[in-house]
Design a protein around this motif. Sequence first.
Motif, mmCIF file in Angstrom:
data_model
loop_
_atom_site.group_PDB
_atom_site.id
_atom_site.type_symbol
_atom_site.label_atom_id
_atom_site.label_comp_id
_atom_site.label_asym_id
_atom_site.label_seq_id
_atom_site.Cartn_x
_atom_site.Cartn_y
_atom_site.Cartn_z
ATOM 1 N N MET A 199 72.044 26.431 10.222
ATOM 2 C CA MET A 199 72.872 25.832 11.430
ATOM 3 C C MET A 199 74.065 26.629 11.519
ATOM 4 N N LYS A 200 74.775 26.989 10.497
ATOM 5 C CA LYS A 200 75.953 27.160 10.577
ATOM 6 C C LYS A 200 76.022 28.815 10.862
ATOM 7 N N LEU A 201 75.058 29.519 10.248
ATOM 8 C CA LEU A 201 74.884 30.920 10.482
ATOM 9 C C LEU A 201 74.246 31.278 11.543
ATOM 10 N N VAL A 222 79.497 27.514 3.542
ATOM 11 C CA VAL A 222 80.662 27.488 3.582
ATOM 12 C C VAL A 222 81.362 27.999 4.973
ATOM 13 N N ASP A 223 82.456 27.304 5.321
ATOM 14 C CA ASP A 223 82.995 27.391 6.518
ATOM 15 C C ASP A 223 84.431 27.329 6.524
ATOM 16 N N ARG A 224 85.124 28.139 7.369
ATOM 17 C CA ARG A 224 86.590 28.161 7.970
ATOM 18 C C ARG A 224 86.916 29.548 8.568
ATOM 19 N N ILE A 225 87.159 29.350 9.562
ATOM 20 C CA ILE A 225 87.624 30.747 10.471
ATOM 21 C C ILE A 225 88.941 31.350 9.867
ATOM 22 N N THR A 226 88.956 32.392 9.404
ATOM 23 C CA THR A 226 90.054 32.976 8.647
ATOM 24 C C THR A 226 90.196 34.322 9.096
ATOM 25 N N LEU A 252 74.610 29.494 14.582
ATOM 26 C CA LEU A 252 75.292 29.320 15.632
ATOM 27 C C LEU A 252 76.834 29.894 15.634
ATOM 28 N N LEU A 253 77.457 29.402 14.403
ATOM 29 C CA LEU A 253 78.869 29.906 14.161
ATOM 30 C C LEU A 253 78.726 31.368 14.101
ATOM 31 N N ASN A 254 78.181 31.830 13.122
ATOM 32 C CA ASN A 254 78.287 33.295 12.746
ATOM 33 C C ASN A 254 77.722 34.321 13.714
ATOM 34 N N ALA A 255 76.649 33.715 14.273
ATOM 35 C CA ALA A 255 75.841 34.489 15.313
ATOM 36 C C ALA A 255 76.691 34.556 16.509
ATOM 37 N N GLY A 256 77.221 33.356 16.991
ATOM 38 C CA GLY A 256 78.123 33.151 18.127
ATOM 39 C C GLY A 256 79.274 34.125 17.900
ATOM 40 N N HIS A 257 79.755 34.302 16.789
ATOM 41 C CA HIS A 257 80.826 35.309 16.505
ATOM 42 C C HIS A 257 80.445 36.646 17.124
ATOM 43 N N SER A 258 79.460 36.975 16.305
ATOM 44 C CA SER A 258 78.804 38.469 16.694
ATOM 45 C C SER A 258 78.579 38.504 18.164
ATOM 46 N N ALA A 300 75.220 44.623 8.354
ATOM 47 C CA ALA A 300 74.735 43.553 7.098
ATOM 48 C C ALA A 300 74.732 42.159 8.024
ATOM 49 N N LYS A 301 75.633 42.095 8.976
ATOM 50 C CA LYS A 301 75.632 40.670 9.746
ATOM 51 C C LYS A 301 74.435 40.458 10.464
ATOM 52 N N PHE A 302 73.993 41.396 11.509
ATOM 53 C CA PHE A 302 72.911 41.074 12.255
ATOM 54 C C PHE A 302 71.675 40.578 11.547
ATOM 55 N N ILE A 309 71.318 38.922 9.011
ATOM 56 C CA ILE A 309 71.481 37.434 8.659
ATOM 57 C C ILE A 309 71.735 36.403 9.653
ATOM 58 N N PHE A 310 72.508 36.993 10.770
ATOM 59 C CA PHE A 310 73.040 36.076 11.550
ATOM 60 C C PHE A 310 71.962 35.732 12.859
ATOM 61 N N ILE A 311 71.445 36.866 13.231
ATOM 62 C CA ILE A 311 70.779 36.830 14.492
ATOM 63 C C ILE A 311 69.483 36.846 14.387
ATOM 64 N N ASP A 346 79.158 33.113 0.120
ATOM 65 C CA ASP A 346 79.073 34.164 1.214
ATOM 66 C C ASP A 346 78.107 33.631 2.146
ATOM 67 N N ASN A 347 78.344 33.983 3.372
ATOM 68 C CA ASN A 347 77.430 33.790 4.538
ATOM 69 C C ASN A 347 75.983 34.413 4.479
ATOM 70 N N ILE A 348 75.170 33.835 3.781
ATOM 71 C CA ILE A 348 73.894 34.460 3.662
ATOM 72 C C ILE A 348 72.931 33.235 3.479
ATOM 73 N N ASP A 384 87.742 42.996 15.943
ATOM 74 C CA ASP A 384 87.711 44.286 14.922
ATOM 75 C C ASP A 384 87.024 43.615 13.747
ATOM 76 N N ARG A 385 87.589 42.375 13.455
ATOM 77 C CA ARG A 385 87.110 41.786 11.927
ATOM 78 C C ARG A 385 85.809 41.268 12.137
ATOM 79 N N ILE A 386 85.248 40.730 13.384
ATOM 80 C CA ILE A 386 84.103 39.975 13.621
ATOM 81 C C ILE A 386 82.954 41.097 13.707
ATOM 82 N N CYS A 387 83.363 42.282 14.189
ATOM 83 C CA CYS A 387 82.117 43.400 14.695
ATOM 84 C C CYS A 387 82.084 44.341 13.215
HETATM 85 C C1 CS2 Z 1 82.509 35.748 10.877
HETATM 86 C C2 CS2 Z 1 82.833 35.053 9.431
HETATM 87 O O1 CS2 Z 1 82.559 37.677 9.600
HETATM 88 C C3 CS2 Z 1 81.961 37.213 10.518
HETATM 89 O O2 CS2 Z 1 81.515 37.669 11.323
HETATM 90 O O3 CS2 Z 1 81.567 35.206 11.566
HETATM 91 O O4 CS2 Z 1 83.809 35.488 8.792
HETATM 92 C C4 CS2 Z 1 83.438 33.403 9.950
HETATM 93 O O5 CS2 Z 1 84.625 33.420 10.468
HETATM 94 C C5 CS2 Z 1 83.352 32.582 8.772
HETATM 95 O O6 CS2 Z 1 82.103 32.319 8.221
HETATM 96 C C6 CS2 Z 1 83.779 31.187 9.233
HETATM 97 O O7 CS2 Z 1 83.520 30.360 8.264
#
Ligand code: CS2
Length: 499
Positions: A298-300, A233-237, A302-308, A384-386, A388-390, A194-196, A376-379
Motif C-alpha cells: 500500500m505504501k510503496l 517505514v514512512d516519514r517524508i524527509t 500509493l505514497l512512493n509511486a505518488g511521489h514519482s 531504482a524506484k520505478f 519497486i514503486f510503479i 528501505d522502501n522495498i 530533485d530528491r524524488i526524481c
Molecule cells: C520518496 C521517499 O525517495 C522517494 O522517492 O518517495 O523518500 C519518501 O519520501 C519516503 O519513503 C516517505 O516515507
Amino acid sequence: MENIIKLNQNNLALIANKVSCPTYNRDNIKTGIVHVGIGGFHRAHEAFYTDQLLHDENVTDWGICGVALLDFDTKIYNVLKNQDGLYTLVIKELDGTLTKRVIGSIVDYLYAPENPLKVIEKMASVDTKIISLTITEGGYNYNEATGEFDFTNPLIHHDLKNPKEPKTIFGYLTAALKLRKERGLLGFTLQSCDNIQGNGHMAKKMLLSYVAKAAPELITWIEQNVSFPNAMVDRITPATAASDITNLIETSGIDDAWPVVCEPFKQWVIEDDFITGRPAWEKVGAQFVEDVVPFEKMKLSLLNAGHSVLGILGDLIGYATIDESVNNTEIRRFLKNYMNHEVTPTLVGLEGVDLDAYKESLLQRFGNIYIKDQIDRICSESSAKFPIFILPTVNKQLENKGSVDFAAFVVAAWAIYSLGKNENGQPLLIKDAMKTILNEKALEAVKTPEAFLEIASVFGKLKDSKTFVASYIKSYHDITEFGIEKCVEKMNSSVLKVI
Ligand code: CS2
C-alpha cells in the motif's frame, strides 16, 4: 539575535532552555543497534523513535551506533563526530509551526572507509543485537532483469577478494557474521528500513547469495541465527536546505551543521521477528504485526509511486517542489485517477484499513507547503524506484486486464524527462546511477519511443506487453505534441466519461 550555541553534549543544558533535549544519561547507553546509512530518513525515523523510547522508558541497551559506509558519507560522519552524535529534528507542521527536538539516540558513530575492521568488530560485538539498514533501493545489489544478486558489480568483486577490507554492506555483514560464529556468539537481526517490497526478504536473499560465494560454510548458521523482519517505514524527509540551517540559528540560536527536517506524520509497521531481542518500539508508536506485506504494498504503490508521478510530471512542467505539483488541480486529479483506477484494484489484504482516508491523507501530506520536498530528491535514482514503486502495479494490472494508461503515461514522461530538459527548455538535474543509459535510450526513443523500454534491468519484460506498449507510445507522442498539462487534462476527462 539571541546567543548562538553550538550543538554538542557540553552545551546540551543550555540548549535545553530553548528546545526539547535528551534528558537521559547518554554515557550509560549501550549500542544494541548498529545502523548503516545515517542519512536524513534514519535520523527522522528509527533514531527518532529510539530517542523517544530512551527518554520515556529509561532503557539503556538500545542506543544506536551509526555507520557511514561510503566515501561519500564523510560529511555526515564529521558532523556527528563534532556534535557528539546530536542533531536537531525540525518537524514542519501543517500550519507552518516548527516543532524542534534534539535527538540523542545516536551515541556512537563510525566511518567505515577509515577503519573497516572497527566496523566489523562493532557488528560482531556481543552488545550488538540489531543491524538496521537504510542503504537505499539501489543498495541491495538486485538485478531486476535476472531477479538475482548482481555479481558483475566491481565493488562486489573487491569484497570477494578483500574480505577484511570490504566496501559493501554484504562484505561487512559476512565478515561480522563469520566472527560471531567463530566466537560462539548469537547472530543478530538484520532489519531493513528501505522502501522495498518485502525488504526483509530482499535483505535475506541478497545476503545469502553473497555468502554462498564468499563463505558458503556460513549459510546454515546464518539461516538459523539471523532474522530478517520485513517492515514498512514512512516519514517524508526532504533534503536539508541551507535555509533550514540558518532558520534554526535565527529562531532558536542553535548552531547545528546538519539538522533534519521532516513532516509530522510517521509510521513504522514491523514483523515481530527479532532473534536476539528488540527495543519496545511499540511503546512509542511503532506497530508490530504478523504480516507486513499488504502495508508495504500500500505504501510503496500509493505514497512512493505518488511521489514519482508528481516528481516526473512536475519536473517537466518546471516545478521545484512536490507541493507545487500536487497543488496543480489537473495533476492532482491525475494522481487520484492513477491511485483509484490502477493502484487500488491491485491492493488486497488490507482489512481494517480505510484506503480512501489513506489516499486522502497522502494528498494532504504531499500538499504541505512548508515541507518544500525537492522534486530533485524524488526524481533521483528513478531507475531504482520505478521497478519497486510503479512497475509491480503495472504487471498486476496487465495480469488482471485492468487499466495501465496512467502508469504508461508516467513512463512516457520519464522517457522524455531522461532527455535532460524540461518543457521550458531548461536543463534538468538528473541524479541516477543509470543516467548514461537512460539518456542514450531516451535519445533513441525520440524516433522509436519503445526503445526506452528496452532497459531490461529496469523494465524487465514490459516491452513484450502489447497493451502497455501501445498506451505508452500514444502518451509519448501526445506529450511531445501537446505538453504535459494539456495531456493530463485530457486523460482526466477521458476517465470522467467512463465513470
Ligand atoms: C520518496 C521517499 O525517495 C522517494 O522517492 O518517495 O523518500 C519518501 O519520501 C519516503 O519513503 C516517505 O516515507
